[in-house]
Motif scaffolding. Structure first.
Motif, short mmCIF file in Angstrom:
data_model
loop_
_atom_site.label_atom_id
_atom_site.label_comp_id
_atom_site.label_asym_id
_atom_site.label_seq_id
_atom_site.Cartn_x
_atom_site.Cartn_y
_atom_site.Cartn_z
N LEU A 1 -75.74 -3.10 5.85
CA LEU A 1 -74.80 -2.87 6.96
C LEU A 1 -75.42 -3.29 8.28
CD1 LEU A 1 -72.18 -1.77 8.09
CD2 LEU A 1 -73.21 0.53 8.12
N GLU A 2 -76.69 -2.92 8.49
CA GLU A 2 -77.38 -3.33 9.71
C GLU A 2 -77.45 -4.86 9.81
OE1 GLU A 2 -79.59 -3.29 13.27
OE2 GLU A 2 -78.31 -1.77 12.31
N ALA A 3 -77.65 -5.52 8.67
CA ALA A 3 -77.72 -6.98 8.65
C ALA A 3 -76.40 -7.59 9.09
CB ALA A 3 -78.10 -7.46 7.26
N LEU A 4 -75.30 -7.03 8.62
CA LEU A 4 -73.98 -7.55 9.00
C LEU A 4 -73.72 -7.33 10.49
CD1 LEU A 4 -71.90 -6.36 5.93
CD2 LEU A 4 -72.42 -8.72 6.53
N GLY B 1 -75.21 -12.04 16.46
CA GLY B 1 -76.07 -13.22 16.56
C GLY B 1 -77.51 -12.89 16.86
N GLU B 2 -78.02 -11.75 16.35
CA GLU B 2 -79.38 -11.30 16.62
C GLU B 2 -80.34 -11.76 15.53
OE1 GLU B 2 -78.31 -7.21 19.08
OE2 GLU B 2 -78.79 -7.08 16.95
N LYS C 1 -71.18 -17.57 13.06
CA LYS C 1 -72.22 -16.56 12.88
C LYS C 1 -72.73 -16.61 11.45
CE LYS C 1 -69.72 -13.55 16.09
NZ LYS C 1 -68.98 -12.27 16.24
N GLU C 2 -74.06 -16.59 11.27
CA GLU C 2 -74.62 -16.62 9.93
C GLU C 2 -76.02 -16.00 9.93
OE1 GLU C 2 -76.37 -21.18 10.03
OE2 GLU C 2 -74.35 -20.85 9.23
N ASP D 1 -80.69 -13.19 5.74
CA ASP D 1 -82.03 -13.26 6.33
C ASP D 1 -82.40 -11.93 6.98
OD1 ASP D 1 -82.50 -15.87 5.59
OD2 ASP D 1 -81.75 -16.73 7.46
N VAL D 2 -81.44 -11.31 7.66
CA VAL D 2 -81.71 -10.02 8.29
C VAL D 2 -82.03 -8.97 7.23
CG1 VAL D 2 -80.83 -8.19 9.78
CG2 VAL D 2 -80.20 -10.57 10.24
#
Length: 419
Positions: A124-127, A133-134, A148-149, A153-154
């Motif tokens: 969820l944090e990754a999404l 865009g972080e 956005k992608e 990776d996050v």
């Protein structure tokens, strides 16, 4: 690379690989071999985040699905050009087996890698980070349209950070080619700098498997290694017999019956379930040797053929226990010193019977084995299994004790309790 060199003396290290470092990883390829050597030698743990595991499996599933669809089209074309329109070519009648392929790759990759959790909270944090865009997510612009992608990776990055927080004594090599989004390890883009704060000294980035090999091992040329590898393997006959009784078991393994040998190179075929005592073994061939030096020890992996012979439980119930010989194809991981117990890398036994065309390989050994088997089975057969066990370890004697007991027949034949 100064941080990398500083890591080499660390007591606890882990290698965590990003998806791009293990893309389409062949479990029997050289990169997988290096990872096994690093893990088995105790140099470092070898791991991937759970998200990477799913991506690795997905890569294989997608390739399989595409290949299956092309095979279906090709088979239909071939069939359509047969004058009788008969189904003379392979039918893909069972359909596509996505779940089976997924389970198979999952098993093979888990045999190589430790899996670091990627939790639902991380996903969820990754999404959310991708939406903003972080880093290591990103915003790209093509033809005036922003895209956005990078949520995966996050998720991978957050898995690494979570591991580091929970394992404060562990030094981490993070292997990724994506320095544009993850950074090169010398500076961390926001908000990654906040994630890693206070732990910067415990992580180093390696760009690919070549960098892993350079940092953790010293490659040894095959020409220098082959003779040493063969010498180390030749002294393993007893150890391989003990490995074989644990590894070579299954359904209808192929073999040749030694007591039915016509001396012309032909045997009666047989299938067996397992050995009832550790078989004798002799090295037949060594190929595809790759090796790496870690510290003072040279580790190598090689494709090895062994000739195994001894007493086995037949797959055919009325045959009971039979004297057999077979060729066991293995991939073996060990050191040239032979001090460490060898590891059989193969995930399933590859066993074949003795073929006349391979006679030049097995004949000298079989001539000796036939005599030994004849002598072993001559006269009273009451102590057949105990004779086979005399030269083996207490561990394997205990293992044998748990197998079905053997009953000796009137003609010296032996049968399992189920036969």
């Amino acid at each position: 690379m100064s941080l990398v060199r500083a890591f080499l003396g660390a007591a606890a290290m882990i290698l965590i690989l990003d998806t791009n470092a293990v893309r389409m990883l062949n479990p029997n390829g050289s990169n997988a071999d290096v990872l096994r050597i690093i893990k088995t030698s105790g140099t470092a743990r070898v791991a991937v985040p759970e998200m990477v595991l799913h991506e690795m499996i997905a890569q294989q599933v997608i390739e399989y699905r595409d290949a299956f669809e092309k095979a279906e089209v090709a088979v239909k074309r071939v069939r359509g050009r047969h004058p009788d329109s008969r189904p003379v070519y392979m039918e893909l009648h069972r359909g596509i087996d996505i779940e089976g392929i997924r389970k198979g790759w999952d098993k093979q990759y888990r045999a190589i890698f430790e899996i670091i959790p990627t939790t639902g909270e991380m996903a969820l944090e990754a999404l959310v980070r991708e939406a903003n865009g972080e880093k290591p997510a990103k915003l790209t612009e093509k033809q005036g349209e922003k895209k956005k992608e990078g949520a995966r990776d996050v998720a991978i990055w957050l898995s690494v950070i979570d591991f580091m927080r929970k394992n404060p004594k562990e030094k981490v090599y993070f292997v990724t080619k994506n320095s544009k989004d993850f950074g090169d390890g010398s500076a961390w883009p926001a908000p990654m700098d906040s994630d890693i704060r206070g732990m910067e000294h415990r992580i180093a980035i390696l760009s690919d498997m070549d960098a892993v090999i350079s940092a953790l091992t010293e490659e040894v040329q095959a020409s220098e290694l082959s003779a040493e590898a063969s010498a180390a393997l030749k002294v393993l006959s007893q150890t391989i017999g003990e490995l074989a009784i644990k590894e070579v078991r299954g359904v209808q393994l192929r073999a040749s019956i030694l007591s039915m040998f016509d001396r012309g190179g032909h045997f009666k075929r047989a299938t067996f379930r397992r050995w009832v005592a550790p078989p004798d073994a002799e090295l037949l061939s060594v190929s595809n040797v790759t090796g790496h030096k870690i510290g003072e020890r040279v580790w190598f992996i090689a494709d090895v053929e062994w000739l195994l012979w001894g007493i086995a439980q037949s797959f055919t119930p009325n045959l009971g226990v039979i004297p057999i010989a077979c060729i066991w194809e293995t991939r073996v991981l060990m050191t040239t010193s032979g001090i460490e117990r060898p590891t059989v890398v193969s995930d399933r036994p590859v066993v074949k019977r003795l073929l006349p065309e391979d006679r030049h390989k097995w004949e000298p050994v079989v001539e000796r084995a036939v005599g030994a088997i004849d002598e072993l089975m001559a006269g009273e057969a009451q102590n057949l299994v105990s004779k086979m066990l005399l030269n083996y370890s207490e561990e394997n004697r205990s293992l044998i004790a748990q197998l079905p007991s053997l009953i000796v027949g009137v003609e010296g034949e032996t049968f399992g309790e189920d036969g």
